[in-house]
Write a protein that holds these residues in place. Structure first.
Motif, PDB file in Angstrom:
ATOM      1  N   LEU A   1     -11.010 -10.616  -4.853  1.00  8.64           N
ATOM      2  CA  LEU A   1     -10.567 -10.601  -3.463  1.00  8.64           C
ATOM      3  C   LEU A   1     -11.780 -10.297  -2.585  1.00  8.64           C
ATOM      4  CD1 LEU A   1      -7.322  -8.439  -3.815  1.00  8.64           C
ATOM      5  CD2 LEU A   1      -7.450 -10.929  -3.612  1.00  8.64           C
ATOM      6  N   ALA A   2     -11.824 -10.888  -1.397  1.00  8.33           N
ATOM      7  CA  ALA A   2     -12.940 -10.694  -0.470  1.00  8.33           C
ATOM      8  C   ALA A   2     -12.397 -10.291   0.893  1.00  8.33           C
ATOM      9  CB  ALA A   2     -13.754 -11.981  -0.369  1.00  8.33           C
ATOM     10  N   ALA A   3     -13.301  -9.894   1.779  1.00  7.82           N
ATOM     11  CA  ALA A   3     -12.912  -9.484   3.131  1.00  7.82           C
ATOM     12  C   ALA A   3     -11.952 -10.502   3.739  1.00  7.82           C
ATOM     13  CB  ALA A   3     -14.150  -9.324   3.996  1.00  7.82           C
ATOM     14  N   GLY A   4     -10.844 -10.007   4.262  1.00  8.60           N
ATOM     15  CA  GLY A   4      -9.808 -10.860   4.831  1.00  8.60           C
ATOM     16  C   GLY A   4      -8.655 -11.122   3.888  1.00  8.60           C
ATOM     17  N   ASP A   5      -8.845 -10.857   2.580  1.00 13.43           N
ATOM     18  CA  ASP A   5      -7.779 -11.056   1.596  1.00 13.43           C
ATOM     19  C   ASP A   5      -6.888  -9.818   1.527  1.00 13.43           C
ATOM     20  OD1 ASP A   5      -8.898 -13.527   0.965  1.00 13.43           O
ATOM     21  OD2 ASP A   5      -9.907 -12.786  -0.835  1.00 13.43           O
ATOM     22  N   TRP A   6      -5.711  -9.987   0.934  1.00 10.07           N
ATOM     23  CA  TRP A   6      -4.777  -8.881   0.755  1.00 10.07           C
ATOM     24  C   TRP A   6      -4.026  -9.058  -0.552  1.00 10.07           C
ATOM     25  CZ3 TRP A   6       0.196 -10.590   0.260  1.00 10.07           C
ATOM     26  CH2 TRP A   6       0.487 -11.853   0.792  1.00 10.07           C
ATOM     27  N   SER A   7      -3.374  -7.979  -0.991  1.00 12.22           N
ATOM     28  CA  SER A   7      -2.513  -8.045  -2.170  1.00 12.22           C
ATOM     29  C   SER A   7      -1.359  -7.071  -1.997  1.00 12.22           C
ATOM     30  CB  SER A   7      -3.284  -7.687  -3.444  1.00 12.22           C
ATOM     31  OG  SER A   7      -3.578  -6.299  -3.464  1.00 12.22           O
ATOM     32  N   VAL A   8      -0.288  -7.316  -2.741  1.00  7.51           N
ATOM     33  CA  VAL A   8       0.852  -6.402  -2.795  1.00  7.51           C
ATOM     34  C   VAL A   8       1.115  -6.114  -4.265  1.00  7.51           C
ATOM     35  CG1 VAL A   8       3.299  -6.065  -2.280  1.00  7.51           C
ATOM     36  CG2 VAL A   8       1.852  -7.347  -0.677  1.00  7.51           C
ATOM     37  N   VAL A   9       1.139  -4.825  -4.616  1.00  8.15           N
ATOM     38  CA  VAL A   9       1.428  -4.388  -5.982  1.00  8.15           C
ATOM     39  C   VAL A   9       2.743  -3.627  -5.927  1.00  8.15           C
ATOM     40  CG1 VAL A   9       0.659  -2.942  -7.895  1.00  8.15           C
ATOM     41  CG2 VAL A   9      -1.011  -4.269  -6.594  1.00  8.15           C
ATOM     42  N   GLY A  10       3.669  -4.035  -6.775  1.00  2.84           N
ATOM     43  CA  GLY A  10       4.995  -3.446  -6.773  1.00  2.84           C
ATOM     44  C   GLY A  10       5.038  -2.030  -7.338  1.00  2.84           C
ATOM     45  N   PRO A  11       6.134  -1.333  -7.101  1.00  5.24           N
ATOM     46  CA  PRO A  11       6.303   0.022  -7.610  1.00  5.24           C
ATOM     47  C   PRO A  11       6.172   0.081  -9.126  1.00  5.24           C
ATOM     48  CG  PRO A  11       8.071  -0.561  -6.090  1.00  5.24           C
ATOM     49  CD  PRO A  11       7.294  -1.812  -6.361  1.00  5.24           C
ATOM     50  N   GLY A  12       5.437   1.072  -9.627  1.00  6.55           N
ATOM     51  CA  GLY A  12       5.314   1.290 -11.066  1.00  6.55           C
ATOM     52  C   GLY A  12       4.365   0.352 -11.784  1.00  6.55           C
ATOM     53  N   VAL A  13       3.750  -0.596 -11.089  1.00  7.56           N
ATOM     54  CA  VAL A  13       2.853  -1.557 -11.725  1.00  7.56           C
ATOM     55  C   VAL A  13       1.463  -0.938 -11.887  1.00  7.56           C
ATOM     56  CG1 VAL A  13       1.710  -3.813 -11.503  1.00  7.56           C
ATOM     57  CG2 VAL A  13       4.114  -3.545 -10.838  1.00  7.56           C
ATOM     58  N   GLU A  14       0.918  -1.011 -13.098  1.00  7.37           N
ATOM     59  CA  GLU A  14      -0.422  -0.497 -13.371  1.00  7.37           C
ATOM     60  C   GLU A  14      -1.448  -1.346 -12.634  1.00  7.37           C
ATOM     61  OE1 GLU A  14      -2.814  -0.790 -17.377  1.00  7.37           O
ATOM     62  OE2 GLU A  14      -1.209   0.699 -17.530  1.00  7.37           O
ATOM     63  N   HIS A  15      -2.370  -0.676 -11.904  1.00  6.41           N
ATOM     64  CA  HIS A  15      -3.373  -1.407 -11.136  1.00  6.41           C
ATOM     65  C   HIS A  15      -4.616  -0.554 -10.923  1.00  6.41           C
ATOM     66  CE1 HIS A  15      -1.040   0.863  -8.207  1.00  6.41           C
ATOM     67  NE2 HIS A  15      -2.075   0.797  -7.376  1.00  6.41           N
ATOM     68  N   GLY A  16      -5.737  -1.226 -10.649  1.00  8.25           N
ATOM     69  CA  GLY A  16      -7.003  -0.569 -10.358  1.00  8.25           C
ATOM     70  C   GLY A  16      -7.889  -1.552  -9.626  1.00  8.25           C
ATOM     71  N   ILE A  17      -9.009  -1.058  -9.090  1.00  7.21           N
ATOM     72  CA  ILE A  17      -9.866  -1.915  -8.290  1.00  7.21           C
ATOM     73  C   ILE A  17     -11.327  -1.529  -8.501  1.00  7.21           C
ATOM     74  CG2 ILE A  17      -9.719  -0.445  -6.237  1.00  7.21           C
ATOM     75  CD1 ILE A  17      -9.389  -3.097  -4.621  1.00  7.21           C
ATOM     76  N   ARG A  18     -12.197  -2.544  -8.537  1.00  4.68           N
ATOM     77  CA  ARG A  18     -13.641  -2.333  -8.707  1.00  4.68           C
ATOM     78  C   ARG A  18     -14.373  -3.107  -7.620  1.00  4.68           C
ATOM     79  NH1 ARG A  18     -16.749  -0.516 -12.646  1.00  4.68           N
ATOM     80  NH2 ARG A  18     -15.041  -0.526 -14.141  1.00  4.68           N
ATOM     81  N   ALA A  19     -15.353  -2.436  -7.001  1.00  3.22           N
ATOM     82  CA  ALA A  19     -16.136  -3.068  -5.937  1.00  3.22           C
ATOM     83  C   ALA A  19     -17.163  -4.030  -6.506  1.00  3.22           C
ATOM     84  CB  ALA A  19     -16.847  -1.998  -5.110  1.00  3.22           C
ATOM     85  N   GLY A  20     -17.520  -5.012  -5.727  1.00  3.43           N
ATOM     86  CA  GLY A  20     -18.555  -5.972  -6.091  1.00  3.43           C
ATOM     87  C   GLY A  20     -19.946  -5.417  -5.859  1.00  3.43           C
ATOM     88  N   GLU A  21     -20.933  -6.302  -5.940  1.00  6.80           N
ATOM     89  CA  GLU A  21     -22.352  -5.930  -5.886  1.00  6.80           C
ATOM     90  C   GLU A  21     -22.792  -5.337  -4.549  1.00  6.80           C
ATOM     91  OE1 GLU A  21     -24.691  -9.296  -7.009  1.00  6.80           O
ATOM     92  OE2 GLU A  21     -23.753  -9.443  -8.978  1.00  6.80           O
ATOM     93  N   SER A  22     -22.075  -5.616  -3.477  1.00  6.77           N
ATOM     94  CA  SER A  22     -22.472  -5.081  -2.167  1.00  6.77           C
ATOM     95  C   SER A  22     -21.565  -3.948  -1.704  1.00  6.77           C
ATOM     96  CB  SER A  22     -22.498  -6.200  -1.123  1.00  6.77           C
ATOM     97  OG  SER A  22     -21.208  -6.744  -0.956  1.00  6.77           O
ATOM     98  N   GLY A  23     -20.717  -3.444  -2.598  1.00  7.63           N
ATOM     99  CA  GLY A  23     -19.768  -2.417  -2.205  1.00  7.63           C
ATOM    100  C   GLY A  23     -18.582  -3.043  -1.503  1.00  7.63           C
ATOM    101  N   ALA A  24     -17.666  -2.211  -1.032  1.00  7.44           N
ATOM    102  CA  ALA A  24     -16.468  -2.730  -0.383  1.00  7.44           C
ATOM    103  C   ALA A  24     -15.788  -1.633   0.428  1.00  7.44           C
ATOM    104  CB  ALA A  24     -15.489  -3.278  -1.415  1.00  7.44           C
ATOM    105  N   ARG A  25     -14.933  -2.081   1.324  1.00  8.75           N
ATOM    106  CA  ARG A  25     -14.049  -1.175   2.046  1.00  8.75           C
ATOM    107  C   ARG A  25     -12.669  -1.807   2.035  1.00  8.75           C
ATOM    108  NH1 ARG A  25     -16.530  -0.306   6.978  1.00  8.75           N
ATOM    109  NH2 ARG A  25     -17.718   1.301   5.935  1.00  8.75           N
ATOM    110  N   ILE A  26     -11.665  -0.991   1.747  1.00 12.60           N
ATOM    111  CA  ILE A  26     -10.291  -1.485   1.723  1.00 12.60           C
ATOM    112  C   ILE A  26      -9.386  -0.530   2.488  1.00 12.60           C
ATOM    113  CG2 ILE A  26     -10.647  -2.576  -0.534  1.00 12.60           C
ATOM    114  CD1 ILE A  26      -8.792  -0.370  -1.708  1.00 12.60           C
ATOM    115  N   LEU A  27      -8.259  -1.044   2.885  1.00 11.95           N
ATOM    116  CA  LEU A  27      -7.197  -0.254   3.484  1.00 11.95           C
ATOM    117  C   LEU A  27      -5.995  -0.381   2.557  1.00 11.95           C
ATOM    118  CD1 LEU A  27      -6.523   1.376   6.062  1.00 11.95           C
ATOM    119  CD2 LEU A  27      -5.559  -0.741   6.973  1.00 11.95           C
ATOM    120  N   ALA A  28      -5.488   0.756   2.082  1.00 11.02           N
ATOM    121  CA  ALA A  28      -4.323   0.758   1.191  1.00 11.02           C
ATOM    122  C   ALA A  28      -3.162   1.422   1.913  1.00 11.02           C
ATOM    123  CB  ALA A  28      -4.639   1.503  -0.098  1.00 11.02           C
ATOM    124  N   ILE A  29      -2.032   0.721   1.947  1.00 18.01           N
ATOM    125  CA  ILE A  29      -0.818   1.236   2.587  1.00 18.01           C
ATOM    126  C   ILE A  29       0.225   1.392   1.488  1.00 18.01           C
ATOM    127  CG2 ILE A  29       0.934   0.820   4.343  1.00 18.01           C
ATOM    128  CD1 ILE A  29      -1.248  -1.147   5.587  1.00 18.01           C
TER     129      ILE A  29
END
Length: 112
Positions: A71-99
């Protein structure tokens, strides 16, 4: 409007190396801004709430339910309740907003 503020004025936590978090709660949601240095990650975890993630800067790899997607700047995702998930930044770092909906009232369960 009941409340307002700026993420830049909020206290910073470092839940994992290379990862900074600023968080606030409303009555119905927990909103967090995460800033990742290059290659930093939030480990695989789960929680009983739905999570909406907006990529605001950089690139990440999001793993959810065993599937990894870029995923890149401008992209989004929705992860449902109880679903195992994690995130790793790319080579230039990243900033995300999680709701997280509804509001988080307990700690996440890390599975890594």
């Amino acid at each position: 409007m009941d409340a307002h503020g700026r993420f830049a004025d909020m206290p910073v936590e470092e839940p994992y190396e290379g990862l900074q978090r600023r968080t606030f709660d409303s009555d119905g949601a927990t909103v967090s801004e995460y800033t990742f240095v290059a290659g930093a990650h939030f480990p695989l975890h789960r929680h009983p709430q739905e999570q909406i993630t907006l990529i605001t800067h950089g690139e990440v790899e999001l793993t959810a339910a065993g599937e990894t997607v870029p995923l890149a700047a401008g992209d989004w995702s929705v992860v449902g309740p109880g679903v195992e998930h994690g995130i790793r930044a790319g080579e230039s770092g990243a900033r995300i907003l999680a709701i997280v909906v509804p509001r988080r009232r307990e700690a996440v369960t890390v599975v890594e």
